[in-house]
Design a protein around this motif. Structure first.
Motif, PDB file in Angstrom:
ATOM      1  N   ARG A  89      39.372  32.921  34.898  1.00  0.00           N
ATOM      2  CA  ARG A  89      38.356  33.963  35.104  1.00  0.00           C
ATOM      3  C   ARG A  89      36.985  33.315  35.016  1.00  0.00           C
ATOM      4  NH1 ARG A  89      42.174  36.474  31.747  1.00  0.00           N
ATOM      5  NH2 ARG A  89      43.142  38.280  32.703  1.00  0.00           N
ATOM      6  N   LYS A  90      36.123  33.775  35.839  1.00  0.00           N
ATOM      7  CA  LYS A  90      34.760  33.258  35.818  1.00  0.00           C
ATOM      8  C   LYS A  90      33.890  34.269  35.096  1.00  0.00           C
ATOM      9  CE  LYS A  90      32.064  30.562  38.868  1.00  0.00           C
ATOM     10  NZ  LYS A  90      31.845  30.161  40.236  1.00  0.00           N
ATOM     11  N   ILE A  91      33.434  33.890  33.937  1.00  0.00           N
ATOM     12  CA  ILE A  91      32.613  34.783  33.122  1.00  0.00           C
ATOM     13  C   ILE A  91      31.219  34.194  33.097  1.00  0.00           C
ATOM     14  CG2 ILE A  91      32.331  35.779  30.836  1.00  0.00           C
ATOM     15  CD1 ILE A  91      35.361  35.369  30.483  1.00  0.00           C
ATOM     16  N   THR A  92      30.252  34.976  33.542  1.00  0.00           N
ATOM     17  CA  THR A  92      28.887  34.469  33.633  1.00  0.00           C
ATOM     18  C   THR A  92      27.948  35.125  32.642  1.00  0.00           C
ATOM     19  OG1 THR A  92      28.415  36.082  35.355  1.00  0.00           O
ATOM     20  CG2 THR A  92      29.154  33.899  36.060  1.00  0.00           C
ATOM     21  N   GLY A  93      28.401  36.188  31.977  1.00  0.00           N
ATOM     22  CA  GLY A  93      27.525  36.861  31.029  1.00  0.00           C
ATOM     23  C   GLY A  93      28.327  37.634  30.004  1.00  0.00           C
ATOM     24  N   SER A  94      27.630  38.307  29.136  1.00  0.00           N
ATOM     25  CA  SER A  94      28.307  39.066  28.097  1.00  0.00           C
ATOM     26  C   SER A  94      28.835  40.387  28.651  1.00  0.00           C
ATOM     27  CB  SER A  94      27.354  39.340  26.932  1.00  0.00           C
ATOM     28  OG  SER A  94      26.272  40.128  27.365  1.00  0.00           O
TER      29      SER A  94
END
Length: 106
Positions: A89-94
């Protein structure tokens, strides 16, 4: 700070006979000579209780083993818990991925 009360130098049997610590040390040496490496102060305590009818505490057996220099290193099991992070998964922020414990209600 005190070191506690002094050791009495003997233990009792179930027949109310006093056995000196030197005799117990000889018994400990006999027990480990025939067993190879499979011993520890817990096992030695049970062997003394079973074979010689001693009323003896594991802490005293530990002290006697330490005096004889027959204690082995304790093997500690190192448990490694892998970190479970969100994979693939690409998580870029909260607040983009939430994980919770699974609760099973029966």
């Amino acid at each position: 700070m005190s070191d506690g009360r002094p050791a009495p130098g003997y233990s009792n049997t179930t027949h109310h006979q006093k056995v000196p610590d030197d005799q117990i040390k000889e018994w400990l040496m006999e027990l480990i000579s025939g067993s190879g490496y499979a011993y520890g102060y817990h096992k030695l305590t049970w062997a003394l209780r079973r074979d010689y009818d001693l009323i003896i505490n594991k802490k005293k057996v530990y002290r006697l083993c330490r005096e004889l220099g027959i204690l082995r290193r304790q093997h500690r099991k190192h448990v490694h818990h892998p970190r479970r992070i969100a994979k693939n998964r690409k998580i870029t922020g909260s607040n983009q991925l939430w994980e919770t414990d699974q609760i099973r209600l029966y």
